[in-house]
Motif scaffolding. Structure first.
Motif, PDB file in Angstrom:
ATOM      1  N   PRO A 107      12.725  73.966 118.175  1.00  0.00           N
ATOM      2  CA  PRO A 107      12.837  74.718 116.922  1.00  0.00           C
ATOM      3  C   PRO A 107      14.275  74.770 116.425  1.00  0.00           C
ATOM      4  N   ASP A 108      14.418  74.702 115.098  1.00  0.00           N
ATOM      5  CA  ASP A 108      15.739  74.756 114.484  1.00  0.00           C
ATOM      6  C   ASP A 108      15.570  75.404 113.110  1.00  0.00           C
ATOM      7  N   GLY A 109      15.763  76.722 113.023  1.00  0.00           N
ATOM      8  CA  GLY A 109      15.511  77.417 111.781  1.00  0.00           C
ATOM      9  C   GLY A 109      14.036  77.403 111.464  1.00  0.00           C
ATOM     10  N   ASN A 110      13.681  76.854 110.313  1.00  0.00           N
ATOM     11  CA  ASN A 110      12.271  76.757 109.925  1.00  0.00           C
ATOM     12  C   ASN A 110      11.658  75.408 110.286  1.00  0.00           C
ATOM     13  N   GLY A 111      12.429  74.568 110.954  1.00  0.00           N
ATOM     14  CA  GLY A 111      11.919  73.242 111.288  1.00  0.00           C
ATOM     15  C   GLY A 111      12.137  72.900 112.750  1.00  0.00           C
ATOM     16  N   ARG A 112      12.285  71.614 113.018  1.00  0.00           N
ATOM     17  CA  ARG A 112      12.523  71.127 114.366  1.00  0.00           C
ATOM     18  C   ARG A 112      13.686  70.148 114.317  1.00  0.00           C
ATOM     19  N   ARG A 113      14.367  69.990 115.446  1.00  0.00           N
ATOM     20  CA  ARG A 113      15.434  68.997 115.550  1.00  0.00           C
ATOM     21  C   ARG A 113      15.295  68.257 116.873  1.00  0.00           C
ATOM     22  N   LEU A 114      15.818  67.046 116.888  1.00  0.00           N
ATOM     23  CA  LEU A 114      15.823  66.258 118.117  1.00  0.00           C
ATOM     24  C   LEU A 114      16.816  66.856 119.101  1.00  0.00           C
ATOM     25  N   ARG A 115      16.333  67.258 120.264  1.00  0.00           N
ATOM     26  CA  ARG A 115      17.220  67.816 121.299  1.00  0.00           C
ATOM     27  C   ARG A 115      17.891  66.726 122.108  1.00  0.00           C
ATOM     28  N   ASN A 116      17.106  65.734 122.544  1.00  0.00           N
ATOM     29  CA  ASN A 116      17.650  64.626 123.333  1.00  0.00           C
ATOM     30  C   ASN A 116      16.602  63.534 123.481  1.00  0.00           C
ATOM     31  N   TRP A 117      17.076  62.342 123.821  1.00  0.00           N
ATOM     32  CA  TRP A 117      16.230  61.249 124.273  1.00  0.00           C
ATOM     33  C   TRP A 117      16.146  61.345 125.796  1.00  0.00           C
ATOM     34  N   TYR A 118      15.036  60.869 126.355  1.00  0.00           N
ATOM     35  CA  TYR A 118      14.820  61.031 127.790  1.00  0.00           C
ATOM     36  C   TYR A 118      14.045  59.813 128.285  1.00  0.00           C
ATOM     37  N   VAL A 119      14.678  58.996 129.102  1.00  0.00           N
ATOM     38  CA  VAL A 119      14.018  57.786 129.612  1.00  0.00           C
ATOM     39  C   VAL A 119      13.427  58.082 130.979  1.00  0.00           C
ATOM     40  N   ASN A 120      12.130  57.904 131.070  1.00  0.00           N
ATOM     41  CA  ASN A 120      11.389  58.124 132.306  1.00  0.00           C
ATOM     42  C   ASN A 120      11.149  56.763 132.957  1.00  0.00           C
ATOM     43  N   PHE A 121      11.581  56.575 134.189  1.00  0.00           N
ATOM     44  CA  PHE A 121      11.326  55.311 134.881  1.00  0.00           C
ATOM     45  C   PHE A 121      10.006  55.444 135.618  1.00  0.00           C
ATOM     46  N   GLU A 122       9.107  54.488 135.373  1.00  0.00           N
ATOM     47  CA  GLU A 122       7.706  54.620 135.780  1.00  0.00           C
ATOM     48  C   GLU A 122       7.031  53.257 135.793  1.00  0.00           C
ATOM     49  N   HIS A 123       5.808  53.216 136.293  1.00  0.00           N
ATOM     50  CA  HIS A 123       5.060  51.963 136.341  1.00  0.00           C
ATOM     51  C   HIS A 123       4.726  51.448 134.942  1.00  0.00           C
ATOM     52  N   PRO A 124       4.539  50.141 134.812  1.00  0.00           N
ATOM     53  CA  PRO A 124       4.070  49.582 133.542  1.00  0.00           C
ATOM     54  C   PRO A 124       2.696  50.138 133.173  1.00  0.00           C
ATOM     55  N   THR A 125       2.368  49.967 131.916  1.00  0.00           N
ATOM     56  CA  THR A 125       1.119  50.460 131.361  1.00  0.00           C
ATOM     57  C   THR A 125      -0.099  49.757 131.954  1.00  0.00           C
ATOM     58  N   ARG A 126      -1.116  50.573 132.295  1.00  0.00           N
ATOM     59  CA  ARG A 126      -2.438  50.060 132.653  1.00  0.00           C
ATOM     60  C   ARG A 126      -3.436  50.828 131.801  1.00  0.00           C
ATOM     61  N   ARG A 127      -4.034  50.151 130.860  1.00  0.00           N
ATOM     62  CA  ARG A 127      -4.902  50.833 129.901  1.00  0.00           C
ATOM     63  C   ARG A 127      -6.234  51.242 130.517  1.00  0.00           C
ATOM     64  N   THR A 128      -6.729  52.373 130.057  1.00  0.00           N
ATOM     65  CA  THR A 128      -8.054  52.845 130.427  1.00  0.00           C
ATOM     66  C   THR A 128      -8.839  53.078 129.147  1.00  0.00           C
ATOM     67  N   GLU A 129     -10.107  53.372 129.270  1.00  0.00           N
ATOM     68  CA  GLU A 129     -10.917  53.635 128.090  1.00  0.00           C
ATOM     69  C   GLU A 129     -10.420  54.870 127.339  1.00  0.00           C
ATOM     70  N   SER A 130      -9.791  55.799 128.072  1.00  0.00           N
ATOM     71  CA  SER A 130      -9.367  57.044 127.428  1.00  0.00           C
ATOM     72  C   SER A 130      -7.863  57.138 127.206  1.00  0.00           C
ATOM     73  N   TRP A 199      13.006  57.741 114.040  1.00  0.00           N
ATOM     74  CA  TRP A 199      12.294  58.542 115.031  1.00  0.00           C
ATOM     75  C   TRP A 199      12.925  59.923 115.171  1.00  0.00           C
ATOM     76  N   ALA A 200      14.221  60.022 114.986  1.00  0.00           N
ATOM     77  CA  ALA A 200      14.870  61.328 115.066  1.00  0.00           C
ATOM     78  C   ALA A 200      14.352  62.263 113.978  1.00  0.00           C
ATOM     79  N   ALA A 201      13.944  61.675 112.854  1.00  0.00           N
ATOM     80  CA  ALA A 201      13.432  62.471 111.735  1.00  0.00           C
ATOM     81  C   ALA A 201      11.930  62.730 111.842  1.00  0.00           C
ATOM     82  N   TRP A 202      11.291  62.175 112.873  1.00  0.00           N
ATOM     83  CA  TRP A 202       9.842  62.366 113.028  1.00  0.00           C
ATOM     84  C   TRP A 202       9.510  63.833 113.259  1.00  0.00           C
TER      85      TRP A 202
END
Length: 243
Positions: A107-130, A199-202
């Motif tokens: 939250p930032d006043g009446n809107g939102r602001r980007l706090r930070n970017w955050y890179v998560n190191f993790e396994h590659p994508t494996r798609r499921t039906e959901s 993306w920062a403005a998203w």
């Protein structure tokens, strides 16, 4: 494989090599392309995570996270219902990458602001039906909104999970490679960082209700081989949080 539609609810699952689900998180699809699956959520989105992890979040006691890792290594944990809180989340997940790039908005006043970017190191994508399956490998990279500064996070926990055998040597090598890839993306303003200002403005679409999980957690669609996954599986029905 058919892509996900904008606005569709999907479930991100962290799946242990035993095939057991470690966590689930309901997300809303923003876009799905060959470059990345982009999803998001806002406070109120449903989640499930290990009871010890939930306790660590509630009490703010990081030592409980150590207990959670030991429970993971022993293969003994129960999932507790959770709710995403405080931040809006944007998650950019390339199909074959050993990482995802996340953006947190506050939250930032009446809107939102980007706090930070955050890179998560993790396994590659494996798609499921959901949705998609992956597996968080503990170490992270925190980047300032303007991309000017960054720092590694949870290196101590990463060393601990390596000692416990949760992260194998193969996975460690993949993480080391991914670290270099992400730093190169950051330096070259490529990948998601090529569109950092957009993306920062998203902002979360207020007309969308909070994403909800389907039924109880179940075993993964397949069991990861000993030593961890070595690549993604983006074309088949069956792909793939911070305290």
């Amino acid at each position: 494989m058919r892509g996900f539609e904008t606005g569709q609810t999907v479930v991100r699952r962290d799946v242990h090599r035993s095939g057991r689900v470690w966590s689930e998180h309901a997300l809303r699809v923003l876009t799905d392309t060959d470059e990345a699956l982009v999803t998001a959520c806002a406070p109120g989105a449903q989640a499930r995570w290990p009871d010890l992890y939930a306790k660590a979040r509630t009490e703010g006691d990081r030592s409980v996270r150590t207990e959670a890792f030991e429970a993971m290594a022993a293969g003994r944990w129960d999932l507790a219902a959770g709710v995403w809180e405080e931040t809006d989340l944007l998650l950019w997940k390339p199909p074959a990458g050993w990482f995802s790039v996340n953006a947190f908005y506050v939250p930032d006043g009446n809107g939102r602001r980007l706090r930070n970017w955050y890179v998560n190191f993790e396994h590659p994508t494996r798609r499921t039906e959901s949705g998609f399956d992956t597996f968080d490998l503990t170490v992270d990279l925190v980047i300032t909104p303007d991309l000017a500064r960054w720092e590694w996070k949870d290196e101590d926990e990463y060393a601990h999970v390596r000692r416990l055998g949760i992260v194998s040597d193969i996975e460690h090598q993949a993480v080391d490679t991914a670290r270099g890839e992400v730093l190169a993306m950051l330096a070259g303003r490529s990948g998601v960082f090529a569109h950092a200002e957009r993306w920062a403005a998203w902002r979360w679409e207020p007309a969308w209700p909070s994403p909800r999980l389907p039924g109880p957690a179940s075993a993964a669609w397949r069991v990861a081989p000993e030593g961890g996954w070595r690549g993604g599986c983006r074309g088949a029905l069956g792909e793939g949080p911070q305290v």
